[in-house]
Design an enzyme around this catalytic site. Structure first.
Site, PDB file in Angstrom:
ATOM      1  N   GLU A  41       0.842  -1.198   0.000  1.00  0.00           N
ATOM      2  CA  GLU A  41       0.000   0.000   0.000  1.00  0.00           C
ATOM      3  C   GLU A  41       0.885   1.259   0.000  1.00  0.00           C
ATOM      4  OE1 GLU A  41      -3.098   0.474  -0.357  1.00  0.00           O
ATOM      5  OE2 GLU A  41      -3.205   2.592   0.223  1.00  0.00           O
ATOM      6  N   SER A  52      20.466   7.805  17.394  1.00  0.00           N
ATOM      7  CA  SER A  52      19.815   6.498  17.518  1.00  0.00           C
ATOM      8  C   SER A  52      20.843   5.376  17.290  1.00  0.00           C
ATOM      9  CB  SER A  52      18.687   6.459  16.496  1.00  0.00           C
ATOM     10  OG  SER A  52      17.954   5.312  16.624  1.00  0.00           O
ATOM     11  N   ASP A  73      19.979  -2.171  10.737  1.00  0.00           N
ATOM     12  CA  ASP A  73      18.922  -1.262  10.274  1.00  0.00           C
ATOM     13  C   ASP A  73      19.391   0.189  10.125  1.00  0.00           C
ATOM     14  OD1 ASP A  73      19.167  -0.784  12.975  1.00  0.00           O
ATOM     15  OD2 ASP A  73      17.027  -0.468  13.289  1.00  0.00           O
ATOM     16  N   LYS A 113       5.918  -9.480  20.000  1.00  0.00           N
ATOM     17  CA  LYS A 113       6.840  -9.102  21.079  1.00  0.00           C
ATOM     18  C   LYS A 113       6.035  -8.835  22.367  1.00  0.00           C
ATOM     19  CE  LYS A 113      11.077  -7.401  19.266  1.00  0.00           C
ATOM     20  NZ  LYS A 113      12.112  -6.390  19.484  1.00  0.00           N
ATOM     21  N   SER A 115       5.876  -6.397  24.128  1.00  0.00           N
ATOM     22  CA  SER A 115       5.296  -5.043  24.109  1.00  0.00           C
ATOM     23  C   SER A 115       3.962  -5.020  23.361  1.00  0.00           C
ATOM     24  CB  SER A 115       6.272  -4.090  23.404  1.00  0.00           C
ATOM     25  OG  SER A 115       6.503  -4.515  22.065  1.00  0.00           O
ATOM     26  N   HIS A 121      10.095  -8.628   9.744  1.00  0.00           N
ATOM     27  CA  HIS A 121      11.338  -7.959   9.377  1.00  0.00           C
ATOM     28  C   HIS A 121      12.182  -8.855   8.467  1.00  0.00           C
ATOM     29  CE1 HIS A 121      11.379  -5.204  13.190  1.00  0.00           C
ATOM     30  NE2 HIS A 121      10.255  -5.149  12.513  1.00  0.00           N
ATOM     31  N   GLU A 140      17.225  -3.117   6.510  1.00  0.00           N
ATOM     32  CA  GLU A 140      16.116  -3.828   7.161  1.00  0.00           C
ATOM     33  C   GLU A 140      14.808  -3.409   6.500  1.00  0.00           C
ATOM     34  OE1 GLU A 140      15.211  -4.613  11.689  1.00  0.00           O
ATOM     35  OE2 GLU A 140      14.295  -2.719  11.093  1.00  0.00           O
ATOM     36  N   ALA A 152       2.551   0.747  16.184  1.00  0.00           N
ATOM     37  CA  ALA A 152       4.007   0.812  16.388  1.00  0.00           C
ATOM     38  C   ALA A 152       4.495   2.265  16.424  1.00  0.00           C
ATOM     39  CB  ALA A 152       4.718   0.040  15.281  1.00  0.00           C
ATOM     40  N   ILE A 154       2.821   4.961  17.391  1.00  0.00           N
ATOM     41  CA  ILE A 154       2.439   5.589  18.668  1.00  0.00           C
ATOM     42  C   ILE A 154       3.335   5.048  19.785  1.00  0.00           C
ATOM     43  CG2 ILE A 154       0.554   5.854  20.362  1.00  0.00           C
ATOM     44  CD1 ILE A 154      -0.276   7.144  17.768  1.00  0.00           C
TER      45      ILE A 154
END
Ligand code: 0O2
Length: 273
Positions: A41, A52, A73, A113, A115, A121, A140, A152, A154
């Site tokens: 999409e 990071s 990544d 996960k 979480s 991936h 990645e 994900a 948020i």
């Protein structure tokens, strides 16, 4: 490390992100051009931000000189799909490509996960061309539904705000939201074929109208303007009937008329030579 050096190291990754984004966007275009539903999409990409990267190196106790070998990544591509079923199709599509080699896959769809994170991936080897020659690197590819992506995104911003310490009451809400997303994806899957049919017919109708408009535009170049105005008015009349069969009929007739005009134009050209 000097800023200039970071730029040099990250530059091939920027190129990889641009190339991969273009390639996956082309997959969408190819499907649409054929009037087919695209399992992809939307595509986006990013090069991991320096802070990071530094955080990840520290968290995983990796030294700076091992960064490119250990971090998968630095170049990241995100592919969003409408339905869970589309994810497998995209995975297959990536596996079959000859311009990238899959070296690892992580299925957080079947192995959610703790979480609540769900996504598929794929780590791929990819090669870019630089002034210094070919540069192999890793990227990645995250593949997930629009709903999974919403969750994900948020959750990621909350992780950023609270670091590792998201308050328990928020964590619980996020977990509830993850369950709601799972239910939403299941619900959407149950009406997938109806939605796909509707989208397919809207794509083919768009393509048909596009073809007709191109045809009319070409006719303006090679034939009498008054005649073409009449054809155009007829098109508007049929278009407003919202009847795809009539539109297809008109398309066929227009093709025949265009062929006739083109043949005439060629004859005139030959006679003038
Ligand atoms: P960012 O800021 O997105 O770049 P590993 O395989 O464990 O050695 P890694 O890279 O931690 O190494 O693998 P993992 O767990 O597959 O995570 C890769 C990326 O997936 C993460 O990159 C996130 O983008 C995403 N991700 C993984 N787990 C979660 C999660 O629980 N919530 C959200 N929102 N995203 C997640 P980074 O580097 O962590 O972050």
């Amino acid at each position: 490390m000097e800023i200039q050096l970071w730029r040099q190291i990250l530059s091939p990754y920027e190129l990889a992100v641009r190339e991969l984004t273009t390639k996956f966007n082309h997959v969408i275009r190819e499907h649409r051009e054929k009037g087919l539903y695209s399992p992809i999409e939307h595509v986006s990409g990013r090069v991991k931000a320096v802070p990071s990267i530094l955080d990840k190196l520290q968290k995983k106790k990796i030294t700076l000189d091992r960064m490119e070998e250990e971090i998968d990544d630095i170049a990241g591509i995100r592919i969003t799909c409408q339905f869970v079923e589309d994810i497998e199709k995209v995975v297959e599509l990536v596996r079959k490509r000859s311009d990238m080699e899959v070296i690892r896959e992580k299925d957080y769809i079947h192995n959610t996960k703790p979480s609540g994170y769900r996504s598929y991936h794929m780590i791929v080897n990819y090669q870019v061309e630089t002034l210094q020659g070919p540069k192999p690197l890793r990227a990645e590819i995250q593949i997930r539904t629009l709903a999974m992506d919403f969750w994900a995104t948020i959750e990621h911003s909350l992780q950023y705000k609270y670091k590792a310490n998201i308050p328990e009451h928020i964590r619980e809400r996020l977990s509830n939201a993850a369950n709601a997303i799972l239910a939403l994806d299941k619900e959407m899957s149950s009406v997938r074929s109806e939605i796909m049919d509707a989208q397919n017919s809207s794509i083919s109708q768009l393509k048909l109208v596009e073809d007709i408009l191109n045809n009319i535009e070409n006719l303006y170049r090679i034939s009498n303007k008054r005649e073409v105005n009449k054809i155009q008015d007829e098109f508007y009349r049929i278009y407003q009937m919202h009847d795809i069969t009539k539109l297809k009929q008109f398309h066929r007739q227009l093709d025949i008329i265009s062929e006739g005009y083109r043949a005439q134009a060629v004859t005139v050209d030959l006679e003038e030579q």
